[in-house]
Design a protein around this motif. Structure first.
Motif, PDB file in Angstrom:
ATOM      1  N   ASN A   1      19.845 -80.577 -21.018  1.00 38.58           N
ATOM      2  CA  ASN A   1      20.723 -80.788 -22.161  1.00 38.58           C
ATOM      3  C   ASN A   1      19.986 -81.647 -23.194  1.00 38.58           C
ATOM      4  O   ASN A   1      20.218 -82.856 -23.280  1.00 38.58           O
ATOM      5  CB  ASN A   1      22.028 -81.459 -21.708  1.00 38.58           C
TER       6      ASN A   1
ATOM      7  N   SER B   1      18.583 -86.491 -26.181  1.00 41.20           N
ATOM      8  CA  SER B   1      17.972 -87.131 -27.349  1.00 41.20           C
ATOM      9  C   SER B   1      18.931 -88.130 -27.981  1.00 41.20           C
ATOM     10  O   SER B   1      18.522 -89.228 -28.374  1.00 41.20           O
ATOM     11  CB  SER B   1      17.498 -86.091 -28.370  1.00 41.20           C
TER      12      SER B   1
ATOM     13  N   THR C   1      13.661 -76.688 -25.717  1.00 47.01           N
ATOM     14  CA  THR C   1      13.367 -77.859 -26.535  1.00 47.01           C
ATOM     15  C   THR C   1      12.699 -78.915 -25.670  1.00 47.01           C
ATOM     16  O   THR C   1      13.215 -79.274 -24.611  1.00 47.01           O
ATOM     17  CB  THR C   1      14.658 -78.440 -27.144  1.00 47.01           C
TER      18      THR C   1
ATOM     19  N   GLN D   1      11.227 -83.763 -31.239  1.00 46.66           N
ATOM     20  CA  GLN D   1      11.611 -82.525 -30.571  1.00 46.66           C
ATOM     21  C   GLN D   1      10.742 -81.386 -31.087  1.00 46.66           C
ATOM     22  O   GLN D   1      10.375 -81.360 -32.255  1.00 46.66           O
ATOM     23  CB  GLN D   1      13.074 -82.183 -30.859  1.00 46.66           C
TER      24      GLN D   1
ATOM     25  N   LEU E   1      20.146 -81.966 -26.444  1.00 43.49           N
ATOM     26  CA  LEU E   1      20.937 -82.602 -27.494  1.00 43.49           C
ATOM     27  C   LEU E   1      21.533 -83.912 -26.986  1.00 43.49           C
ATOM     28  O   LEU E   1      21.422 -84.966 -27.633  1.00 43.49           O
ATOM     29  CB  LEU E   1      22.038 -81.656 -27.972  1.00 43.49           C
ATOM     30  N   HIS E   2      22.138 -83.867 -25.831  1.00 43.16           N
ATOM     31  CA  HIS E   2      22.733 -85.073 -25.244  1.00 43.16           C
ATOM     32  C   HIS E   2      21.643 -86.092 -24.874  1.00 43.16           C
ATOM     33  O   HIS E   2      21.792 -87.292 -25.114  1.00 43.16           O
ATOM     34  CB  HIS E   2      23.573 -84.707 -24.019  1.00 43.16           C
TER      35      HIS E   2
END
Length: 127
Positions: free
Chosen positions: A49, A54, A5, A66, A51-52
């Motif tokens: 990471n 963003s 990502t 993303q 997710l963390h």
């Protein structure tokens, strides 16, 4: 080749703008694996990471986009990038952009490749 990502955001045109993003991620123990900053201020990066990262950046009012990209690990030798580019071309995959780097004494490098559909590109190229 892996699919990762990529996070994109717009940096302010001011001294310290990149530093503020890097500090924010450092404070949260997020490692930046690759990045590029375009002349218009768009920062693209692959982190360990997403997710963390963003969520943290959005909390600080950055607008994050993303997308899936190809994260290609290659040997650090002449022709390695050409071989990977040929595989994508032979699979009829258009490369929209790419960025990467390597230290001269390292045996491997990593290149981030933006394509329209990372899943299809990875399957079509067989990598």
């Amino acid at each position: 080749m892996a699919i990762r990502t990529e996070l994109s955001l717009r940096l302010q045109n001011s001294p310290g703008a990149l530093d503020r993003v890097c500090q924010c991620l450092t404070d949260e123990h997020v490692n930046i694996l690759a990045l590029t900053v375009e002349s218009g201020g768009t920062l693209r990066m692959v982190v360990d990471n997403p997710l963390h990262a963003s969520g943290t950046l959005e909390e600080r009012e950055y607008a994050i986009e993303q997308r899936d990209v190809l994260f290609v690990q290659l040997p650090n030798d002449p022709g390695a990038l050409e071989r990977a580019a040929r595989m994508l071309a032979n699979a009829d995959v258009n490369v929209e952009y790419a960025y990467g780097s390597v230290l001269e004494d390292q045996v491997m490098t990593a290149i981030v490749v933006g394509v329209e559909d990372a899943q299809r590109a990875s399957m079509a190229a067989g990598i």
